[in-house]
Design a protein around this motif. Structure first.
Motif, PDB file in Angstrom:
ATOM      1  N   ARG A   2      -5.358  -8.506   1.288  1.00 61.80           N
ATOM      2  CA  ARG A   2      -4.790  -7.768   0.256  1.00 61.80           C
ATOM      3  C   ARG A   2      -5.700  -6.746  -0.502  1.00 61.80           C
ATOM      4  NH1 ARG A   2       0.117 -10.776  -2.529  1.00 61.80           N
ATOM      5  NH2 ARG A   2       1.574  -9.056  -1.629  1.00 61.80           N
ATOM      6  N   ILE A   3      -5.217  -5.762  -1.108  1.00 64.05           N
ATOM      7  CA  ILE A   3      -5.908  -4.579  -1.895  1.00 64.05           C
ATOM      8  C   ILE A   3      -6.471  -5.078  -3.080  1.00 64.05           C
ATOM      9  CG2 ILE A   3      -3.899  -3.927  -3.297  1.00 64.05           C
ATOM     10  CD1 ILE A   3      -5.015  -1.075  -2.399  1.00 64.05           C
ATOM     11  N   SER A   4      -7.894  -5.058  -3.312  1.00 69.87           N
ATOM     12  CA  SER A   4      -8.607  -5.769  -4.338  1.00 69.87           C
ATOM     13  C   SER A   4      -8.480  -4.825  -5.631  1.00 69.87           C
ATOM     14  CB  SER A   4      -9.970  -5.636  -3.997  1.00 69.87           C
ATOM     15  OG  SER A   4     -10.854  -4.284  -3.964  1.00 69.87           O
ATOM     16  N   ASP A   5      -8.773  -5.399  -6.877  1.00 72.19           N
ATOM     17  CA  ASP A   5      -8.829  -4.687  -7.941  1.00 72.19           C
ATOM     18  C   ASP A   5      -9.425  -3.307  -8.196  1.00 72.19           C
ATOM     19  OD1 ASP A   5      -7.060  -6.920  -8.777  1.00 72.19           O
ATOM     20  OD2 ASP A   5      -8.830  -7.710 -10.117  1.00 72.19           O
ATOM     21  N   GLU A  41       1.445  -6.282  -5.031  1.00 73.42           N
ATOM     22  CA  GLU A  41       2.974  -6.032  -4.835  1.00 73.42           C
ATOM     23  C   GLU A  41       3.292  -4.760  -5.227  1.00 73.42           C
ATOM     24  OE1 GLU A  41       1.548  -8.535  -6.805  1.00 73.42           O
ATOM     25  OE2 GLU A  41       1.709 -10.017  -5.083  1.00 73.42           O
ATOM     26  N   GLU A  42       2.753  -4.034  -6.509  1.00 74.33           N
ATOM     27  CA  GLU A  42       3.161  -2.682  -6.568  1.00 74.33           C
ATOM     28  C   GLU A  42       2.530  -1.858  -5.880  1.00 74.33           C
ATOM     29  OE1 GLU A  42       3.181  -3.429 -11.591  1.00 74.33           O
ATOM     30  OE2 GLU A  42       2.288  -1.781 -10.833  1.00 74.33           O
ATOM     31  N   PHE A  43       1.544  -2.063  -5.264  1.00 77.69           N
ATOM     32  CA  PHE A  43       0.940  -1.241  -4.281  1.00 77.69           C
ATOM     33  C   PHE A  43       1.741  -1.172  -3.113  1.00 77.69           C
ATOM     34  CE2 PHE A  43      -1.483  -0.518  -0.373  1.00 77.69           C
ATOM     35  CZ  PHE A  43      -2.108   0.808  -0.673  1.00 77.69           C
ATOM     36  N   GLU A  44       2.149  -2.324  -2.596  1.00 76.51           N
ATOM     37  CA  GLU A  44       2.954  -2.402  -1.174  1.00 76.51           C
ATOM     38  C   GLU A  44       4.320  -1.880  -1.599  1.00 76.51           C
ATOM     39  OE1 GLU A  44       2.621  -6.546  -0.438  1.00 76.51           O
ATOM     40  OE2 GLU A  44       0.350  -6.517  -0.010  1.00 76.51           O
ATOM     41  N   ALA A  45       4.716  -1.537  -2.727  1.00 79.26           N
ATOM     42  CA  ALA A  45       6.174  -0.759  -3.040  1.00 79.26           C
ATOM     43  C   ALA A  45       5.877   0.717  -2.966  1.00 79.26           C
ATOM     44  CB  ALA A  45       6.744  -1.541  -4.224  1.00 79.26           C
ATOM     45  N   LEU A 256       8.564  -2.915   8.022  1.00 79.16           N
ATOM     46  CA  LEU A 256       7.804  -2.304   7.460  1.00 79.16           C
ATOM     47  C   LEU A 256       6.964  -3.286   6.479  1.00 79.16           C
ATOM     48  CD1 LEU A 256       9.752   1.140   6.867  1.00 79.16           C
ATOM     49  CD2 LEU A 256       8.137   0.610   8.703  1.00 79.16           C
ATOM     50  N   LYS A 257       7.179  -4.297   6.746  1.00 80.52           N
ATOM     51  CA  LYS A 257       6.466  -5.362   5.585  1.00 80.52           C
ATOM     52  C   LYS A 257       5.034  -5.817   6.026  1.00 80.52           C
ATOM     53  CE  LYS A 257       9.716  -6.317   2.659  1.00 80.52           C
ATOM     54  NZ  LYS A 257       9.824  -4.647   2.185  1.00 80.52           N
ATOM     55  N   PRO A 258       3.987  -5.888   5.118  1.00 79.26           N
ATOM     56  CA  PRO A 258       2.643  -6.020   5.798  1.00 79.26           C
ATOM     57  C   PRO A 258       2.638  -7.640   6.270  1.00 79.26           C
ATOM     58  CG  PRO A 258       2.560  -5.386   3.385  1.00 79.26           C
ATOM     59  CD  PRO A 258       4.054  -5.474   3.867  1.00 79.26           C
ATOM     60  N   VAL A 259       1.800  -7.669   7.422  1.00 76.32           N
ATOM     61  CA  VAL A 259       1.800  -8.876   8.372  1.00 76.32           C
ATOM     62  C   VAL A 259       0.532  -9.798   7.940  1.00 76.32           C
ATOM     63  CG1 VAL A 259       3.133  -8.120  10.042  1.00 76.32           C
ATOM     64  CG2 VAL A 259       0.530  -8.084  10.299  1.00 76.32           C
TER      65      VAL A 259
END
Ligand code: ZN
Length: 411
Positions: A2-5, A41-45, A256-259
């Motif tokens: 997942r994306i870090s801060d 979550e916001e990034f993935e949206a 289109l969802k991250p795996v």
């Protein structure tokens, strides 16, 4: 992964620049009412970007800084219609060189090496990327560009090149010429840096053995700097990629969802510091997976597996994503079968089934071979296919590209 801060902070600075420039992605952000993201979550949206978006921006619509800051453009060859033009700032060019030099370092190349560069120079990113990384590292570049095998071999001997940069097909051709001419004792090559087009393990072994060199896969695409954004290390356990410059997600190309890490899917890239043409959630349509865990080399950089093909090749069978290249790789481990195979997928009695047809000569036990192949496929993919072994020459041949996958579910 997942994306870090810290990566999110960099994304926010790119979002700000894109909104200010008001290009295609700036408009997408505006429509979605996004000015920044604060959680994974916001990034993935955030909306994806596609090659068609880039093409629609032709010629300079991707530019995200004032034009006086652009020092160069590159272009990816468009097979259909307009090409894509990527503008670079001086910092983009420098960052690319830093990443590329890091690739050479990961391959154990030093300033004492002499690097023969055979990819093309010009509008596309290949040759010039190999060159910039080489100069930054301090090695000696031998900027040949493609073709002219006579001259390549002459320079390889006279300049005592220690590293060959090329496509896999050109490396194979050169290795065959070197063998044919009995030049193996006259060349000093130790390593090959091979562009990331998909190549089989058989071909890789052949080149490495014939030239007696170590091979490294380099990854990259013009839309994201060019080659040099990742490479395998000497442990050859996948390509390390530079997550201080890029955030890579793997998504299921259907949902289109991250795996989760370790699962196969489509590579989606976000550039974290690119100025000229930053891209957010760019769909590469390349298939791979993130390799979980740490590499024995101790590097802190995460790893991507070898590119397994394109999303257009993907099949979903019994809820599992399967790629023809996975089947091909399994079959290559069976010396008894020919290079020809056919995969048929059908839907019978409410269930998906996969049949794999392979060819062999009459000297092996067909049933026993079929069982061994089926067991191997199950161990890799997770379900057992029906394997049918036929006599050599029975599967269809084509002068063009042979159709190897037939999905009867949609006929
Ligand atoms: Zn490593």
């Amino acid at each position: 992964m997942r994306i870090s801060d810290s990566q999110i902070r960099l994304v926010n600075s790119r979002i700000e620049a894109l909104l200010k420039a008001g290009n295609f992605y700036g408009k997408k952000l505006k429509e979605a009412g996004v000015t920044s993201v604060s959680t994974p979550e916001e990034f993935e949206a955030l909306p994806f970007s596609e090659k068609s978006d880039l093409r629609d921006a032709y010629p300079l619509g991707l530019m995200t800084v004032p034009e006086d800051q652009i020092v160069r453009i590159h272009s990816s060859s468009g097979t259909t219609g307009l090409p894509v033009i990527i503008p670079y700032t001086a910092k983009d060019v420098e960052d690319w060189g830093i990443m590329f030099a890091r690739c050479y370092e990961y391959a154990g190349i030093t300033k004492k090496d002499r690097i023969q560069i055979t990819p093309g120079y010009g509008l596309w990113t290949a040759g010039i990327g190999f060159q910039a990384g080489c100069e930054r590292l301090g090695a000696m570049a031998i900027p040949m560009g493609p073709g002219n095998t006579e001259k390549q071999l002459q320079m390889m001997q006279d300049m005592e090149s220690t590293v060959l940069c090329s496509t896999s097909s050109y490396a194979l051709l050169l290795s065959e010429e070197i063998e044919k001419r009995g030049l193996k004792n006259k060349i000093k090559l130790k390593k090959g840096i091979i562009g990331s087009e998909r190549w089989s393990a058989k071909m890789r072994a052949r080149i490495a053995e014939s030239l007696g060199i170590e091979l490294y896969d380099i990854y990259g695409l013009t839309e994201i700097y060019g080659p040099g954004i990742g490479i395998n290390c000497k442990y050859n356990t996948g390509m390390h990629y530079w997550d201080d410059y890029l955030y890579i997600e793997i998504i299921d190309p259907k949902t289109l969802k991250p795996v989760p890490d370790g699962e196969m899917g489509e590579i989606v890239i976000t550039t974290l510091v690119k100025e000229g043409a930053p891209l957010i959630r760019y769909r590469t349509h390349d298939l791979s997976r993130i390799i979980p865990g740490k590499c024995p080399c101790g590097s802190r950089y995460p790893r991507l597996d070898t590119i397994m093909g394109r999303t257009d090749d993907m099949m979903k069978i019994k809820g599992v994503n399967v790629f023809p290249s996975q089947i091909e790789e399994i079959l290559q481990a069976f010396p008894e079968v020919s290079s020809e195979y056919q995969i048929r997928i059908s839907h019978l009695d409410g269930k998906d089934t996969m049949r794999i047809y392979v060819e062999t000569n009459g000297s092996v036990n067909f049933a026993e071979l079929a069982d061994r192949i089926a067991a191997k496929v199950k161990s890799v993919i997770g379900f057992t296919p029906l394997v049918k072994v036929v006599e050599n020459g029975l599967l269809p041949r084509s002068e063009k590209k042979t159709k190897r996958v037939i999905d009867e579910r949609y006929d």
